[in-house]
Write a protein that holds these residues in place. Sequence first.
Motif, mmCIF file in Angstrom:
data_model
loop_
_atom_site.group_PDB
_atom_site.id
_atom_site.type_symbol
_atom_site.label_atom_id
_atom_site.label_comp_id
_atom_site.label_asym_id
_atom_site.label_seq_id
_atom_site.Cartn_x
_atom_site.Cartn_y
_atom_site.Cartn_z
ATOM 1 N N LEU A 213 0.974 -1.534 0.284
ATOM 2 C CA LEU A 213 0.093 0.284 0.074
ATOM 3 C C LEU A 213 1.008 1.244 0.179
ATOM 4 N N THR A 214 0.473 2.149 -0.851
ATOM 5 C CA THR A 214 1.222 4.161 -0.597
ATOM 6 C C THR A 214 1.106 3.812 0.737
ATOM 7 N N PRO A 215 1.906 5.287 0.921
ATOM 8 C CA PRO A 215 2.182 5.685 1.848
ATOM 9 C C PRO A 215 0.916 6.465 2.734
ATOM 10 N N LEU A 220 -5.311 6.259 5.193
ATOM 11 C CA LEU A 220 -6.241 6.614 4.377
ATOM 12 C C LEU A 220 -7.015 5.307 5.302
ATOM 13 N N ALA A 221 -6.039 3.971 5.066
ATOM 14 C CA ALA A 221 -6.393 2.552 5.915
ATOM 15 C C ALA A 221 -6.818 2.734 7.343
ATOM 16 N N GLN A 222 -5.367 4.014 7.799
ATOM 17 C CA GLN A 222 -4.811 3.613 9.605
ATOM 18 C C GLN A 222 -4.846 2.187 9.254
ATOM 19 N N VAL A 223 -3.544 1.815 8.776
ATOM 20 C CA VAL A 223 -2.997 0.233 8.887
ATOM 21 C C VAL A 223 -1.553 0.547 7.744
ATOM 22 N N GLN A 224 -1.262 0.141 8.630
ATOM 23 C CA GLN A 224 0.372 -0.352 7.266
ATOM 24 C C GLN A 224 0.262 -2.270 7.901
ATOM 25 N N PRO A 255 0.253 -10.142 8.615
ATOM 26 C CA PRO A 255 -0.015 -8.874 10.199
ATOM 27 C C PRO A 255 -0.264 -7.296 9.423
ATOM 28 N N LEU A 256 -1.426 -7.057 10.128
ATOM 29 C CA LEU A 256 -1.940 -5.680 10.070
ATOM 30 C C LEU A 256 -1.131 -4.806 11.114
ATOM 31 N N THR A 257 -0.595 -4.081 10.888
ATOM 32 C CA THR A 257 -0.140 -2.670 12.508
ATOM 33 C C THR A 257 -1.162 -1.551 12.309
ATOM 34 N N LEU A 258 -2.081 -1.646 13.365
ATOM 35 C CA LEU A 258 -3.102 -0.452 13.416
ATOM 36 C C LEU A 258 -2.430 0.912 13.892
ATOM 37 N N ARG A 259 -3.386 1.726 13.237
ATOM 38 C CA ARG A 259 -2.998 2.467 13.512
ATOM 39 C C ARG A 259 -4.171 3.937 14.627
ATOM 40 N N ALA A 260 -3.909 4.611 15.245
ATOM 41 C CA ALA A 260 -4.789 5.493 16.258
ATOM 42 C C ALA A 260 -6.355 5.068 15.485
ATOM 43 N N ASP A 261 -6.486 5.268 15.289
ATOM 44 C CA ASP A 261 -8.502 5.462 14.630
ATOM 45 C C ASP A 261 -8.840 4.439 13.678
ATOM 46 N N ALA A 262 -8.039 2.752 13.985
ATOM 47 C CA ALA A 262 -8.300 1.808 13.577
ATOM 48 C C ALA A 262 -8.959 1.425 14.376
ATOM 49 N N ARG A 285 -16.971 4.299 5.750
ATOM 50 C CA ARG A 285 -15.644 3.464 6.175
ATOM 51 C C ARG A 285 -14.536 3.140 5.016
ATOM 52 N N VAL A 286 -13.432 2.675 5.986
ATOM 53 C CA VAL A 286 -12.451 1.887 4.658
ATOM 54 C C VAL A 286 -12.231 0.284 5.550
ATOM 55 N N VAL A 287 -12.157 -0.229 4.707
ATOM 56 C CA VAL A 287 -12.227 -1.841 5.048
ATOM 57 C C VAL A 287 -10.994 -2.415 4.692
ATOM 58 N N THR A 288 -9.943 -2.957 5.694
ATOM 59 C CA THR A 288 -8.985 -3.273 5.366
ATOM 60 C C THR A 288 -8.161 -5.015 5.656
ATOM 61 N N THR A 289 -8.517 -6.007 3.846
ATOM 62 C CA THR A 289 -7.857 -7.112 4.799
ATOM 63 C C THR A 289 -7.076 -7.388 5.654
ATOM 64 N N ALA A 290 -6.779 -8.335 5.791
ATOM 65 C CA ALA A 290 -5.431 -8.766 5.866
ATOM 66 C C ALA A 290 -4.875 -10.003 4.980
ATOM 67 N N PHE A 291 -5.891 -10.646 4.519
ATOM 68 C CA PHE A 291 -6.288 -11.200 3.602
ATOM 69 C C PHE A 291 -6.399 -11.501 2.292
#
Length: 612
Positions: A213-215, A220-224, A255-262, A285-291
Amino acid sequence: MRRFSLLLVLCVGLAWLWPSPTSAQASNVKISIDRVAYNNTARDGAWVPVVVTVENSGADLQGRLELSAPFSSFYSVAQPLDLPGGSRKQITLLWQAFSGQSDLQAEFVADNGQRSRPQRLNINVLPAGSAFTAIFGGPPSILAGFEIVGRQSEVEAGLPAELLPSTDAELLNFAVIGLSGVQPTPAQVAALQRWVAVGGVLLVDAGPTQVDLTPELQELAQVQPQPTVGQISDLTLNRIRDTEQIPAQTLATRPLTLRADARVIAAAAEDGQPLLVEHRIGLGRVVTTAFDASRLEVDTLNNWNTALAVNSVDNWSISMRWMGGQLLDQNLPPPGLIALLIFIYLLVIGPGNYFLLRRLDRRELAWITLPASVLLFTALTYLAGGSLRGAQAQPLQLAVVEAGAGQTSGRVSAVVGFAAGRRGTWSAQFQADEVVGMSANRFFGDQQNLNLFQSSDGIFSIPRWNANVGDIMEAAVVTKHDLPFSVSLQPLQRLADGSIATVITNTGTTSIDAAYLAFEGGYVALDSLAPGQSIPVDVSSGLNGWPFDNQQSAIVSALQSGPSSGMLPSPMTTPHLLVFGSEVVAPLTLANVDAAIQANTVYVVYVPEETE
């Protein structure tokens, strides 16, 4: 006689259908419509790209490529086009689709009057209350079987990444957008953020086989997402939003690292590792999948519907309409002056005329003096009305700027145009980031044929805008605008004592005046909020029904009538902060008109509600 009439009608019909010499002369120009929208599907009121190829095998021609919808709309979009002999050009125009349209027509119109043979292509226009889902990138199996109960739903999967929209107007098409293996540009991410704030749901596929994912998209997704090497594990997905059990399924995850608003909405049963992560912005909402999103089976009822929670689709912008004299400075004369004028008129043509002619002993002249008096007062009234109205056109704007809490820019939905003080023709020019189309009342009252021009760099103009005396000419505009203030709002919390509270903080450098916090049909008027100041607000008490003056009431009435379907949300039914202003957020320039734009602008900042 009857046979002669039938023969005459037949001859006239054949003459009408017979090709003219000028149309035959343009037979060397061939047109093909390569693509309309997203597999020829659009939603009512939204703009879609139309790609047209034009070929000229004859002499050099100059003219325009014109797009229209025969028998179902009152406007066209054209682009000036130089067409040298032997040339082949591909043109993209933005077209606003409306319900009732079934096809589009493209033709080349030369400056000398020649016309090419028109080409048509069918278009499927979904109603405004529908849910159109588009998946850019990824296999067609993503969101297979997805539908929204109670609404007309349509899913287009496997769309190429280059079709991902960059404008707020095009994004109006979608209730759900999925990104799988797509890296949007920073400008596209910013547009997606504004779209999410007004009700869109963005699905980001961050599975092990996807691109990084781009920075901007991570923000926007609040994940890394973490590197996948050595960290892929088999996990079992067993619940989504704690509302529905689904069969166990083995998935490879990243694995996803969550940011403050996720927040996590689905986790692995074994170790609680996040599988679905949500970031709420405004109404959406923005929904992000780890799979890999294509791996989630949907053989049970509405798994994706539950995960995405698509419960709002905001497209009320096209339904705004002018509220008549409440929004315009008409400079109307006071009632007392009108009553005085009528009294003087009756006095002159009645006793005044009689006594004057009797004194002159020429009462037979009443046949002349009475009509002359009527004409004189008519002329005086017309001149006075014209002086009050003004001979020049008055540019106008009614605009709503929507944003989520904490955002610095919002989507602008505006009706722009002018009030004509006289009969005439004006030309209008819009800015590069404004997308222009028909206003909502295209089917009511007098119809105006809006002939738009769109240059090769996307700038809209109206070369001939015809108006009569007193007409209000309108066009719809969707664009973006930076908020002139900055606020942070805590989610609304329902406390144990029954109160519903939030805290509003002015995080900018300018004071905020004329602001109201709206909740469940009521309003709390806020005091002036200085930079850095915070105000706790209890919205469960002290609500008022209508705190606005007449002009602001008109704007809010326009907002209330905004949604074109009762199923859609509006600023009146969602917690929001209202800030009124007079900034010009959708500029237009009228040629040879120096008057400043009379602007009415309302900023709507959606306030999240605490869900846990």
